[in-house]
Design an enzyme around this catalytic site. Structure first.
Site, PDB file in Angstrom:
ATOM      1  N   GLU A 130       0.683  -8.436   8.812  1.00  8.52           N
ATOM      2  CA  GLU A 130       0.729  -7.022   9.170  1.00  8.52           C
ATOM      3  C   GLU A 130       1.655  -6.238   8.245  1.00  8.52           C
ATOM      4  O   GLU A 130       1.501  -5.047   8.045  1.00  8.52           O
ATOM      5  CB  GLU A 130       1.183  -6.859  10.626  1.00  8.52           C
ATOM      6  N   PRO A 132       0.809  -1.217   0.000  1.00 11.34           N
ATOM      7  CA  PRO A 132       0.000   0.000   0.000  1.00 11.34           C
ATOM      8  C   PRO A 132       0.846   1.273   0.000  1.00 11.34           C
ATOM      9  O   PRO A 132       0.357   2.350  -0.330  1.00 11.34           O
ATOM     10  CB  PRO A 132      -0.811  -0.111   1.302  1.00 11.34           C
ATOM     11  N   ARG A 158      -1.645  -8.381 -21.377  1.00 10.14           N
ATOM     12  CA  ARG A 158      -2.506  -8.003 -22.508  1.00 10.14           C
ATOM     13  C   ARG A 158      -1.813  -7.008 -23.439  1.00 10.14           C
ATOM     14  O   ARG A 158      -2.241  -6.822 -24.591  1.00 10.14           O
ATOM     15  CB  ARG A 158      -3.831  -7.423 -22.003  1.00 10.14           C
ATOM     16  N   ASP A 202      -6.915   1.949 -25.713  1.00  5.33           N
ATOM     17  CA  ASP A 202      -7.491   1.777 -24.383  1.00  5.33           C
ATOM     18  C   ASP A 202      -7.596   3.101 -23.645  1.00  5.33           C
ATOM     19  O   ASP A 202      -6.807   4.027 -23.881  1.00  5.33           O
ATOM     20  CB  ASP A 202      -6.619   0.842 -23.531  1.00  5.33           C
TER      21      ASP A 202
END
Length: 246
Positions: free
Chosen positions: A116, A89, A153, A168
């Site tokens: 954690e 994160p 992709r 895209d």
């Protein structure tokens, strides 16, 4: 391309890697994807990969030894210089531009954190730290799946039409234009006449205008750095005027 994924939960990847585009890319040999349980690299009889954090605190922390040993083994096997990506994160927020950059590499190693967190020394292995968004998951596995799908992709020959990734959303700096298919009319909603005209120049112009319009309405922040041509600037001014009238 070779992608190695270090995880404590290899079975999470079974469905994702054996369906749709990823399955076809693997069958073609365009990409090799290895899912590795780094618990096997634990250096104790119980194969424990985590421990209590020094200084106290909630949860368990991943130990450095198993992950270092797993990475060392991959480096010895491949004799390559891979990008080593830590899913966390705290990493940089993932974007299409980053996916395009990583798709140019020959070898990627993805490290999925869990519990954690992980021992800070594991960061020294990473060439990149990536987050797929400003939220917290129970582990890096889902983030790794997102990276793998978005990167594979983009590899040549994976999608049926090589222009698909170019057009895209985000690749051009704009959101993608609307798409339509048969039937021509559905529950009172009709396909724009220009798409049925056969005039490829007008169709291309309509699509670019709609991309600008959609980006302005949904993600105006993307336009802050978009390199408008003079013609596109005129279209954008027209779009803004129409918006004010409404």
């Amino acid at each position: 391309m070779q992608i190695d994924i270090l995880t404590l939960f290899p079975n999470m990847f079974t469905g994702v890697l054996n369906e749709s585009i990823l399955k076809k890319a693997r069958e073609k040999g365009t990409v090799r994807i290895n899912v590795i349980d780094f618990r096997k690299y634990a250096n104790n009889k119980h194969q424990s990969v985590d421990d209590y954090p020094y200084g106290g605190g909630a949860g368990m922390v991943l130990k450095p030894e198993p992950i270092y040993r797993a990475v060392d083994n991959l480096l010895d096997q491949n004799k390559s210089h891979p990008r080593i990506i830590l899913l966390t994160p705290q990493g940089e927020r993932y974007t299409q531009k980053k996916a395009e950059q990583l798709a140019q590499e020959d070898h990627l190693i993805l490290i999925c954190g869990h519990y954690e967190g992980f021992d800070e020394r594991i960061r020294n292995l990473a060439t990149d730290e990536i987050s797929i968004g400003d939220f917290v998951l129970t582990g890096g596995e889902l983030g790794a799946m997102v990276l793998v799908d978005s990167i594979v992709r983009l590899l040549p020959g994976v999608l049926g039409n090589n222009d698909s990734p170019i057009n895209d959303s985000f690749s051009s700096g704009l959101l993608e234009h609307p798409h339509y298919t048969r039937p021509r009319e559905f529950r009172g909603m009709t396909v724009p006449d220009v798409l049925l005209s056969g005039d490829h120049k007008k169709i291309a112009e309509w699509r670019k205008k709609e991309s600008i319009k959609r980006t302005f309405e949904r993600r105006p922040d993307l336009l802050n750095h978009y390199p408008f041509t003079e013609e596109e600037k005129r279209w954008f001014e027209e779009i803004k005027k129409e918006k004010k009238k409404k």
